[in-house]
Design a protein around this motif. Structure first.
Motif, short mmCIF file in Angstrom:
data_model
loop_
_atom_site.label_atom_id
_atom_site.label_comp_id
_atom_site.label_asym_id
_atom_site.label_seq_id
_atom_site.Cartn_x
_atom_site.Cartn_y
_atom_site.Cartn_z
N GLN A 151 -4.24 -3.45 8.34
CA GLN A 151 -5.84 -3.38 8.41
C GLN A 151 -6.09 -4.88 7.93
N SER A 190 -9.25 -5.07 6.47
CA SER A 190 -9.73 -5.18 5.11
C SER A 190 -9.41 -3.02 4.73
N PRO A 191 -8.30 -3.51 4.46
CA PRO A 191 -7.85 -1.90 3.50
C PRO A 191 -8.56 -1.53 2.54
N PRO A 192 -8.96 0.14 2.66
CA PRO A 192 -9.55 0.41 1.68
C PRO A 192 -8.97 1.00 0.75
N MET A 193 -7.52 0.66 -0.09
CA MET A 193 -7.83 0.58 -0.73
C MET A 193 -6.48 -0.78 -1.53
N LYS A 194 -6.09 -0.66 -2.45
CA LYS A 194 -5.62 -1.63 -3.15
C LYS A 194 -4.21 -1.32 -3.00
N TYR A 206 0.47 -1.33 -0.26
CA TYR A 206 -0.16 0.24 0.15
C TYR A 206 0.85 1.41 0.32
N VAL A 247 -2.14 1.45 6.34
CA VAL A 247 -3.31 0.40 6.69
C VAL A 247 -2.61 -1.10 6.02
N ASP A 249 0.03 4.21 1.05
CA ASP A 249 0.14 4.17 2.76
C ASP A 249 0.09 2.92 3.55
#
Length: 174
Positions: free
Chosen positions: A78, A80-84, A70, A75, A72
């Protein structure tokens, strides 16, 4: 079943932790000192059945596929990261390179973006030899965590989600 060899990019400890020597770091990780010093020794190592195969040619990343996590780093852990993850969608020239350390060829991993170098060889029944050296910089989210040599081996699965039979994480080597 055959497995892939992956080299995971990792960060190093901050300056305060780097002031400790490797024995102090090991004690901090393990807790109380072992009553009797231990010496581990490999015994009954089978004889090689074939020629040794070098996975690193010392000049290039031929045979290795880079992959990045990632952008960022907060993440990274995490559920369930909010991005790929970045994956292979951009150049990794600033993240992985071939260089020289102490006069010998070496793979260089920046470690700012969590990632991996996965070798394309399909390996089994192997003996792995590796030397590693930590850099002076650290990156989130591992800034204050113990050093990690970054070797993840005997793995299978997609990058970033692989399973491993052996994970060599912490080491007291400096």
């Amino acid at each position: 079943m055959r497995f892939k060899l992956a080299l995971i990019a990792v960060a190093t400890l901050g300056n305060a932790a780097m002031a400790q020597d490797s024995r102090e770091q090991a004690r901090a990780i393990a807790g109380d000192r072992v009553a009797t010093p231990q010496r581990l020794e490999l015994v009954d190592i089978p004889k090689p059945t074939g020629k040794a195969v070098a996975l690193f040619d010392g000049r290039s990343l031929n045979g290795w596929t880079p992959w990045l996590g990632y952008a960022d780093p907060s993440v990274t852990y995490q559920a369930s990261p909010p991005m790929k993850p970045v994956g292979v969608s951009r150049s990794t020239d600033g993240d992985f390179a071939v260089g020289s350390v102490d006069g010998a060829p070496a793979l260089w991993v920046k470690g700012q973006t969590w990632g991996s170098l996965v070798h394309e060889a399909d390996l089994r029944d192997y003996h792995l030899r590796l030397q590693f050296k930590w850099g002076s910089r650290t990156w989130a989210p591992r800034e204050k965590q113990p050093r990690n040599n970054g070797l993840l081996y005997h793995t299978h699965g997609a990058p970033g989600r692989c399973s491993a039979r052996g994970v060599h994480r912490r080491s007291s080597r400096s």
